[in-house]
Write a protein that holds these residues in place. Sequence first.
Motif, PDB file in Angstrom:
ATOM      1  N   GLN A 133       4.409  85.231  30.634  1.00  0.00           N
ATOM      2  CA  GLN A 133       3.239  86.066  30.491  1.00  0.00           C
ATOM      3  C   GLN A 133       2.671  85.930  29.082  1.00  0.00           C
ATOM      4  O   GLN A 133       3.397  85.971  28.094  1.00  0.00           O
ATOM      5  N   LYS A 134       1.351  85.751  29.031  1.00  0.00           N
ATOM      6  CA  LYS A 134       0.689  85.639  27.740  1.00  0.00           C
ATOM      7  C   LYS A 134       0.710  86.993  27.039  1.00  0.00           C
ATOM      8  O   LYS A 134       0.355  88.008  27.617  1.00  0.00           O
ATOM      9  N   GLN A 135       1.148  86.972  25.789  1.00  0.00           N
ATOM     10  CA  GLN A 135       1.233  88.210  25.034  1.00  0.00           C
ATOM     11  C   GLN A 135      -0.122  88.522  24.393  1.00  0.00           C
ATOM     12  O   GLN A 135      -0.674  87.711  23.658  1.00  0.00           O
ATOM     13  N   HIS A 136      -0.676  89.675  24.726  1.00  0.00           N
ATOM     14  CA  HIS A 136      -1.946  90.079  24.166  1.00  0.00           C
ATOM     15  C   HIS A 136      -1.704  90.931  22.931  1.00  0.00           C
ATOM     16  O   HIS A 136      -0.960  91.905  22.972  1.00  0.00           O
ATOM     17  N   ARG A 137      -2.352  90.533  21.850  1.00  0.00           N
ATOM     18  CA  ARG A 137      -2.197  91.280  20.613  1.00  0.00           C
ATOM     19  C   ARG A 137      -2.949  92.597  20.724  1.00  0.00           C
ATOM     20  O   ARG A 137      -4.092  92.642  21.171  1.00  0.00           O
ATOM     21  N   GLU A 138      -2.282  93.668  20.353  1.00  0.00           N
ATOM     22  CA  GLU A 138      -2.903  94.987  20.434  1.00  0.00           C
ATOM     23  C   GLU A 138      -4.041  95.090  19.440  1.00  0.00           C
ATOM     24  O   GLU A 138      -3.936  94.652  18.296  1.00  0.00           O
ATOM     25  N   MET A 139      -5.154  95.647  19.911  1.00  0.00           N
ATOM     26  CA  MET A 139      -6.320  95.765  19.048  1.00  0.00           C
ATOM     27  C   MET A 139      -6.089  96.818  17.970  1.00  0.00           C
ATOM     28  O   MET A 139      -5.373  97.795  18.170  1.00  0.00           O
ATOM     29  N   ALA A 140      -6.694  96.577  16.830  1.00  0.00           N
ATOM     30  CA  ALA A 140      -6.656  97.542  15.735  1.00  0.00           C
ATOM     31  C   ALA A 140      -8.050  98.144  15.603  1.00  0.00           C
ATOM     32  O   ALA A 140      -9.045  97.449  15.755  1.00  0.00           O
ATOM     33  N   ILE A 141      -8.111  99.424  15.345  1.00  0.00           N
ATOM     34  CA  ILE A 141      -9.383 100.124  15.248  1.00  0.00           C
ATOM     35  C   ILE A 141      -9.630 100.539  13.803  1.00  0.00           C
ATOM     36  O   ILE A 141      -8.797 101.212  13.189  1.00  0.00           O
ATOM     37  N   ILE A 142     -10.768 100.123  13.265  1.00  0.00           N
ATOM     38  CA  ILE A 142     -11.151 100.512  11.919  1.00  0.00           C
ATOM     39  C   ILE A 142     -11.627 101.965  11.931  1.00  0.00           C
ATOM     40  O   ILE A 142     -12.467 102.348  12.743  1.00  0.00           O
ATOM     41  N   THR A 143     -11.093 102.770  11.045  1.00  0.00           N
ATOM     42  CA  THR A 143     -11.547 104.147  10.924  1.00  0.00           C
ATOM     43  C   THR A 143     -12.774 104.196  10.013  1.00  0.00           C
ATOM     44  O   THR A 143     -12.999 103.281   9.211  1.00  0.00           O
ATOM     45  N   PRO A 144     -13.600 105.233  10.130  1.00  0.00           N
ATOM     46  CA  PRO A 144     -14.750 105.351   9.230  1.00  0.00           C
ATOM     47  C   PRO A 144     -14.356 105.302   7.761  1.00  0.00           C
ATOM     48  O   PRO A 144     -15.068 104.708   6.947  1.00  0.00           O
ATOM     49  N   ARG A 145     -13.227 105.908   7.420  1.00  0.00           N
ATOM     50  CA  ARG A 145     -12.783 105.874   6.023  1.00  0.00           C
ATOM     51  C   ARG A 145     -12.453 104.456   5.585  1.00  0.00           C
ATOM     52  O   ARG A 145     -12.816 104.027   4.483  1.00  0.00           O
ATOM     53  N   GLU A 146     -11.763 103.708   6.441  1.00  0.00           N
ATOM     54  CA  GLU A 146     -11.424 102.317   6.122  1.00  0.00           C
ATOM     55  C   GLU A 146     -12.679 101.471   6.003  1.00  0.00           C
ATOM     56  O   GLU A 146     -12.760 100.593   5.135  1.00  0.00           O
ATOM     57  N   TRP A 147     -13.659 101.725   6.883  1.00  0.00           N
ATOM     58  CA  TRP A 147     -14.890 100.943   6.810  1.00  0.00           C
ATOM     59  C   TRP A 147     -15.621 101.189   5.487  1.00  0.00           C
ATOM     60  O   TRP A 147     -16.123 100.252   4.859  1.00  0.00           O
ATOM     61  N   ARG A 148     -15.670 102.422   5.037  1.00  0.00           N
ATOM     62  CA  ARG A 148     -16.304 102.715   3.748  1.00  0.00           C
ATOM     63  C   ARG A 148     -15.561 102.011   2.620  1.00  0.00           C
ATOM     64  O   ARG A 148     -16.181 101.500   1.671  1.00  0.00           O
ATOM     65  N   GLN A 149     -14.250 101.965   2.734  1.00  0.00           N
ATOM     66  CA  GLN A 149     -13.433 101.283   1.719  1.00  0.00           C
ATOM     67  C   GLN A 149     -13.737  99.788   1.713  1.00  0.00           C
ATOM     68  O   GLN A 149     -13.889  99.175   0.649  1.00  0.00           O
ATOM     69  N   ILE A 150     -13.837  99.204   2.894  1.00  0.00           N
ATOM     70  CA  ILE A 150     -14.145  97.773   3.018  1.00  0.00           C
ATOM     71  C   ILE A 150     -15.532  97.469   2.455  1.00  0.00           C
ATOM     72  O   ILE A 150     -15.718  96.519   1.691  1.00  0.00           O
ATOM     73  N   ARG A 151     -16.502  98.274   2.857  1.00  0.00           N
ATOM     74  CA  ARG A 151     -17.881  98.047   2.419  1.00  0.00           C
ATOM     75  C   ARG A 151     -18.015  98.168   0.900  1.00  0.00           C
ATOM     76  O   ARG A 151     -18.657  97.330   0.252  1.00  0.00           O
ATOM     77  N   GLU A 152     -17.387  99.200   0.324  1.00  0.00           N
ATOM     78  CA  GLU A 152     -17.470  99.388  -1.131  1.00  0.00           C
ATOM     79  C   GLU A 152     -16.798  98.241  -1.873  1.00  0.00           C
ATOM     80  O   GLU A 152     -17.286  97.804  -2.923  1.00  0.00           O
ATOM     81  N   TYR A 153     -15.691  97.745  -1.331  1.00  0.00           N
ATOM     82  CA  TYR A 153     -14.999  96.621  -1.968  1.00  0.00           C
ATOM     83  C   TYR A 153     -15.882  95.371  -1.965  1.00  0.00           C
ATOM     84  O   TYR A 153     -16.023  94.692  -2.996  1.00  0.00           O
ATOM     85  N   LEU A 154     -16.490  95.071  -0.819  1.00  0.00           N
ATOM     86  CA  LEU A 154     -17.335  93.876  -0.725  1.00  0.00           C
ATOM     87  C   LEU A 154     -18.588  94.010  -1.583  1.00  0.00           C
ATOM     88  O   LEU A 154     -19.040  93.036  -2.202  1.00  0.00           O
ATOM     89  N   GLU A 155     -19.139  95.220  -1.624  1.00  0.00           N
ATOM     90  CA  GLU A 155     -20.327  95.436  -2.455  1.00  0.00           C
ATOM     91  C   GLU A 155     -19.993  95.248  -3.928  1.00  0.00           C
ATOM     92  O   GLU A 155     -20.812  94.705  -4.694  1.00  0.00           O
ATOM     93  N   SER A 156     -18.811  95.668  -4.326  1.00  0.00           N
ATOM     94  CA  SER A 156     -18.405  95.490  -5.729  1.00  0.00           C
ATOM     95  C   SER A 156     -18.248  94.020  -6.086  1.00  0.00           C
ATOM     96  O   SER A 156     -18.376  93.636  -7.248  1.00  0.00           O
ATOM     97  N   LYS A 157     -17.981  93.182  -5.068  1.00  0.00           N
ATOM     98  CA  LYS A 157     -17.843  91.744  -5.277  1.00  0.00           C
ATOM     99  C   LYS A 157     -19.167  91.003  -5.121  1.00  0.00           C
ATOM    100  O   LYS A 157     -19.241  89.794  -5.329  1.00  0.00           O
TER     101      LYS A 157
END
Length: 249
Positions: free
Chosen positions: A26-50
């Motif tokens: 059986q093919k093993q399906h990787r469980e999806m990860a869900i970005i939280t709003p807080r994590e998304w703000r963290q990601i966006r601010e990091y990329l904007e700083s770069k």
Amino acid sequence: MRLLFNAAIKASVMAKSPVEGVERPQKQHREMAIITPREWRQIREYLESKGSWAVPAFTLLLTCGLRRSELVGLRWADLDLGRRLIHVQRSYHKLKGGQAVIRAPKSSRGRRLVAFDHHTASIMTDHRQHCVEQAGMLRRSMADDDYVFARQDGTPWPPDAYSQLWRRTMAALGIKCRLHDLRHSSASLLIAAGADVKLISARLGHASTAFTMDTYGHLLPGAQEEMAERLARMLDAGSAVLPPVAAAG
């Protein structure tokens, strides 16, 4: 491998396939990860700083639930910034040999209109202005047929460029999430906000609503409990109005 053994049996080279009766793993399906709003703000601010070019791109992946290939294939003619709509009508792929391939959606549901919010519209308007200024510096005018996310020579950023930048960003922030999980996050957050599954299915371009339910149905808050209560209410209401069964004879 099975095809080779079957061909050998037909050619009388062997009497029986050595893999006959062996079940495929059986093919093993990787469980999806869900970005939280807080994590998304963290990601966006990091990329904007770069000063990253990918902030508008990753924003569309999350807010519109686009596939990576659909994002890469976007042209400015596909975006209506005034009405805040994206017309998804192609996908862009890079083959192993480096050849670029543009494909139409596999189904009619894949060709779709996707609405986006005012904040995303503001980000994309700023991105368009940046592209216009960049084209002017190169002494050319930007056309509607230009790719939305393109390098200075006008060619689109290759699909792997998005994935590589995303992996580096996740490693820097200590977040475990694939680029494709932005699409899953988009659907999951919409479900959490109470959006209708049929609308989510159409937005994502799924082949059917059944596929959407198979993928995200477990995230529906209290769906099973609500269904049971609705059935009970129907039965209770019906018992008060159904005529009595006439006695036999």
